[in-house]
Write a protein that holds these residues in place. Sequence first.
Motif, short mmCIF file in Angstrom:
data_model
loop_
_atom_site.label_atom_id
_atom_site.label_comp_id
_atom_site.label_asym_id
_atom_site.label_seq_id
_atom_site.Cartn_x
_atom_site.Cartn_y
_atom_site.Cartn_z
N TYR A 347 0.82 -1.21 0.00
CA TYR A 347 0.00 0.00 0.00
C TYR A 347 0.86 1.27 0.00
CZ TYR A 347 -4.13 -2.84 0.90
OH TYR A 347 -5.15 -3.75 0.80
N LEU A 348 1.97 1.22 0.69
CA LEU A 348 2.86 2.38 0.70
C LEU A 348 3.43 2.66 -0.69
CD1 LEU A 348 4.81 1.82 4.06
CD2 LEU A 348 2.93 3.42 3.62
N SER A 349 3.67 1.60 -1.45
CA SER A 349 4.22 1.79 -2.80
C SER A 349 3.22 2.46 -3.73
CB SER A 349 4.65 0.44 -3.38
OG SER A 349 3.54 -0.44 -3.47
N LEU A 350 1.92 2.37 -3.38
CA LEU A 350 0.91 3.04 -4.20
C LEU A 350 0.96 4.55 -4.06
CD1 LEU A 350 -2.18 0.72 -3.59
CD2 LEU A 350 -0.69 0.75 -5.58
N LEU A 351 1.52 5.04 -2.95
CA LEU A 351 1.58 6.48 -2.71
C LEU A 351 2.69 7.16 -3.50
CD1 LEU A 351 1.05 6.47 1.17
CD2 LEU A 351 -0.67 6.76 -0.64
N ASN A 352 3.48 6.39 -4.18
CA ASN A 352 4.56 6.95 -5.00
C ASN A 352 3.97 7.80 -6.11
OD1 ASN A 352 6.81 7.55 -6.51
ND2 ASN A 352 7.58 5.44 -6.56
N ILE A 353 4.51 9.00 -6.29
CA ILE A 353 3.98 9.92 -7.31
C ILE A 353 4.07 9.30 -8.69
CG2 ILE A 353 4.28 12.19 -8.38
CD1 ILE A 353 5.29 13.23 -5.74
N SER A 355 3.77 6.24 -9.45
CA SER A 355 3.10 4.95 -9.48
C SER A 355 2.23 4.84 -10.74
CB SER A 355 2.23 4.78 -8.24
OG SER A 355 1.45 3.61 -8.33
N ILE A 358 -1.65 4.91 -9.94
CA ILE A 358 -2.30 6.22 -9.78
C ILE A 358 -2.52 6.87 -11.14
CG2 ILE A 358 -2.08 8.49 -8.76
CD1 ILE A 358 -2.54 6.23 -6.77
N THR A 544 -7.61 -0.61 -3.34
CA THR A 544 -7.56 0.85 -3.17
C THR A 544 -8.33 1.56 -4.26
OG1 THR A 544 -5.38 0.65 -2.14
CG2 THR A 544 -6.02 2.82 -2.96
N SER A 545 -8.08 1.21 -5.52
CA SER A 545 -8.76 1.88 -6.63
C SER A 545 -10.24 1.52 -6.67
CB SER A 545 -8.10 1.50 -7.96
OG SER A 545 -8.10 0.09 -8.14
#
Length: 587
Positions: A347-353, A355, A358, A544-545
Motif C-alpha cells: 500500500y505504501l508503494s501506491l503512494l509513489n507519485i 506509481s 495512480i 484501493t482503486s
Amino acid sequence: MKVLSRISRSLSTPSMMGWVVTAILFILIFLPLLAVLLQIVLPGMFFGEGHFAGWDLLFEIFERELWRKSLMNSLILAIGTAVLGTALGGILAIFRKTVEFRTALWLDFTAWALLILPSFILAQGWVLFSSGKGIANQIFGISWVTEFIFQPFGLIFIMTLCKFSYAYLAVTAALEWNVARYGEAARLCGANVWSAFRTVHFPLILPAFLSGGALIFMDTIGDFGLPASLAAVYSFPTLPYSIYTALYTAPIRFDMAGVLSFYLVGIIIIAMAIQMWVLRKGKFHSLNERAERYKPKKGKYSPLFMIVNICFLLIALGIPLGSNLLVSFMKTIGNGISLNNFTVDHYLSLLNIESTVIQGLIHSIVIAGVAAVVSLGIGFMITYVLVFTNFKLRPLIDSLSIISLAVPGVVLGIGYIFIWNQSWLESINLHLYGTPWILVLASIAGAIPISTRLILSSMTRVPQSLLSSAALQGAPLISRIRYVLVPLIKASLLTAVLTAFGTSVFDLAISTILYPPSFITLPVAINRAFEDLNYGYATAATITSGTAVVIIIMIIKFLGERSFNKSVSHVQEDEYVVNHSKHIEEF
C-alpha cells in the motif's frame, strides 16, 4: 452554441433521431464486428490478402472437440447464471424497496462493488479461498469447498454472486414508483398478499426482470476474466477463452476467432429476440397521477432480514474481497498466514507519485466518465426510438445496441484495430489507433448496451398518452422529453450512467488491446502486476482503486437522489399551494 442548436434541430423528429442512432451504432459497433467476422471467409484481408476461404469453417465447431465443448460450457454457464442471478437480484431488490432494515445501504454498496470490480480479481479471490491450500482449508478447516467450487455448478454459483447486480439495479430502479391502487383493487376482490403480488405487481415489473436477466446472460457469456482465472486450477473452456487462445497463440487464428464470435453474436440475438417478443406481447404501462415513491416499511421481520443480508454480504463480497485483502497484506502467499508474513509495503508503494496505478486510475476515471455520459445520451435516444416510435429500423437498432456485449472485449478491440488502423485515415486526421481516443470510442461502444437496457426497463412503463397529451398542447419533442419523460425515469438515468461508469473503469480486455504505449490505464497496470507475480501489489492496487471508484459512485448517487427528493417535494408543495388557493377562492 451553433453546433448544439443544429443537433437539437436534427433530433426534433423521431425519424431523424432513429437515423442518427443508427449511424452511431453502425460506426461504433457494426463495422468493428464486421471486420472480425470477415476473417472467417477472407482471412488476412486487412493485411493485403483477401482470398476467399469458403464457408466450411462455420460448421467445424460441431467437429472440433474444444470448440464444441466451449460452446456448450458457455451456454450452460450463461443460462444457469441468468436464471439464478435474475431470481436473486430481483428478490433482493424487492426486499430492499419494501422492507426497512439497518444494513440496506450495505446491500447497495455491495451491488455496486461487485459491478465495477474486475471479474478476474473476484475469481482470484475465490481461488485463494477455495483451492486445496486456500483460506477455507487452512483457517476454517472446510475441505468440501474445493469440490463444490471447482465444478460446473460451483462456477455458476460464483458467477451468480458476481452478476446479480444487473438484475438488482434494474428492478430497484423499476420499483421507484408505486401505484398502490392496482394492488388495493386486487385485495378488495379477495386476493391475498401473495396473489396480489403474483398477478398484479410482478407482471408490471417484468420488463425490469427481463432486462436484468438479459444483461446477466450477455455479460456472463462474454466474460473472459473469471473463467480464464479459474482455468488455472479447473478446466472449463468457454467461447471467450477459446477466442483468446486463438488470438494469443502461434500461429494466430483470426478465422477461428471470427467463427466463435459469430456464434456468440447469434446466441445474443436469439436471447434478445425472445425478450422483445415477451415485451411486445404484454402491456406494462402503469404510471398514473396516483403514483408514489416506494417507502420501505419496518416490520417484525426486519431484524431477520438484517441478519440474512449480513450473511449474504459476507459470502458475496466478503469471500473474494477478503481473500484479496488478506493477500494484499502478505509478503508472499507461500509463507501462509503468520505475523511475520504481514506487511503494508504494498500500500505504501501506491503512494509513489510515479506509481503507474495512480496514473492509470486517473486515466481510466476520465475515460469512463466520458464514456458514461456519452453512452447515456445515446442509450436514451435508442430507447426512445424503440419504445415511442415506429421507426422502420427498430429491430436493427435494438440488435446493434446490445451486440457489443455479445462478443468479448478482446474481439471488439481487434475489430477497432482493423477499422481505425488504416493509412488513408491519416489524410483526414482520423487515424485514432495509438491514441487515447480509440479507448474512449471502444468504452462508449461497450457502455451503450448497458445504458440502453437499464433505461428500457423504466421507459416501457411510461404511457404513450402522456407524451401525446404534451404534443397536443404544442410542446416540441425536446420539451416533451425534458419536462415529461426525463422526470419520470430520472432514477433509471442515474442508475444507467453510474453503471456505465463503473463497468468502464475496469475494462481489462479493451484496455489491453487498445491502450497506447505511453498511456497506461488502471486495468493494464493491475494486470501487469499479476503477470509479474506481484500478487500483493496487484491486490492492494485493486482494493484501493476499487474502493475509490465505489465511493465516487455512492456520492454521486446520494447527491442525485437528494436532488430528486427535493424536486419531488417542491412539486408537492406547489400542488398544495394551488389546491389551497382554490379552496380559499371557493370559500
